[in-house]
Enzyme design. Structure first.
Site, PDB file in Angstrom:
ATOM      1  N   ARG A  95       0.671  -1.297   0.148  1.00 44.07           N
ATOM      2  CA  ARG A  95       0.090  -0.116  -0.031  1.00 44.07           C
ATOM      3  C   ARG A  95       0.806   1.168   0.057  1.00 44.07           C
ATOM      4  O   ARG A  95       0.448   2.330  -0.605  1.00 44.07           O
ATOM      5  CB  ARG A  95      -0.916  -0.226   1.103  1.00 44.07           C
ATOM      6  CG  ARG A  95      -1.950  -1.130   1.128  1.00 44.07           C
ATOM      7  CD  ARG A  95      -2.941  -0.969   2.391  1.00 44.07           C
ATOM      8  NE  ARG A  95      -2.545  -0.831   3.460  1.00 44.07           N
ATOM      9  CZ  ARG A  95      -3.280  -0.812   4.644  1.00 44.07           C
ATOM     10  NH1 ARG A  95      -4.618  -0.562   4.386  1.00 44.07           N
ATOM     11  NH2 ARG A  95      -2.864  -0.433   5.778  1.00 44.07           N
TER      12      ARG A  95
ATOM     13  N   GLU B  48       5.938  -9.947  15.105  1.00 48.07           N
ATOM     14  CA  GLU B  48       5.391 -10.558  16.516  1.00 48.07           C
ATOM     15  C   GLU B  48       5.942 -11.979  16.801  1.00 48.07           C
ATOM     16  O   GLU B  48       6.217 -12.218  17.867  1.00 48.07           O
ATOM     17  CB  GLU B  48       3.778 -10.611  16.349  1.00 48.07           C
ATOM     18  CG  GLU B  48       3.352 -10.829  17.890  1.00 48.07           C
ATOM     19  CD  GLU B  48       1.745 -10.914  17.625  1.00 48.07           C
ATOM     20  OE1 GLU B  48       1.248 -11.171  18.798  1.00 48.07           O
ATOM     21  OE2 GLU B  48       1.247 -10.487  16.752  1.00 48.07           O
TER      22      GLU B  48
END
Length: 176
Positions: free
Chosen positions: A61, A98
């Site tokens: 994006r 993560e």
């Protein structure tokens, strides 16, 4: 003239792409010519006189905003991609996810020591990819003129991973 509120053009999609995530959907912002134009103008404004020669952005994006910013700044575009997506020799930088790590890569000749680089993406979240992009700029010996993001998820504290002496420009801060 009243300034547009870009927040109205970013929609929350709950539990996407997985349960517990609230995804920030920017497509309504992109679909509005006036709001997209306004967003590009606002992202570019602080850097108009910075001598930017290259805009580095992370897929996917961020490419949308970076391309328009390149046009406005008359700068070159440097795509930072996931491993194995670029056809010529690359340099890479690792960042922490993560659970695990990932890398972004740019072509080895994409940025030179003479370049003044603006790092652009749609969202500053944990700061890992933006910090990796800054590492690539440093590794090339170029100058990092700043970071520009449409929005920052403040609660993830991504700004803490970025060089505090480099200008950070964010249009929309999301508290939670």
């Amino acid at each position: 003239m009243e300034l547009p509120n870009i927040e109205e053009y970013i929609l929350d999609v709950v539990d996407w792409p997985k349960k517990g995530i609230v995804f920030k959907d920017i497509t309504p912002l992109l679909e509005s010519p006036a709001i997209f134009h306004y967003t590009i103008d606002q992202l570019t404004a602080p850097f108009l006189t910075s001598g930017i020669t290259k805009v580095l952005s992370m897929e996917a994006r961020g490419f949308i905003f970076a391309s328009a910013i390149c046009y406005k700044l008359r700068a070159g575009f440097v795509p930072a991609r996931k491993p194995g997506k670029l056809p010529r020799p690359v340099i890479s930088a690792e960042y922490i996810l993560e659970y695990g790590t990932d890398n972004i890569e740019i072509h080895t000749q994409a940025i030179t020591p003479e370049d003044i680089v603006l790092i652009v993406d749609d969202v500053l979240a944990t700061g890992g990819t933006a910090a990796a992009a800054a590492e690539l700029v440093r590794d090339c010996g170029a100058t990092n003129a700043g970071y520009a993001f449409v929005m920052q998820l403040d609660f993830l504290k991504g700004e803490e991973k970025l060089d505090s002496d480099i200008p950070l420009h964010v249009l929309l801060h999301v508290a939670k």
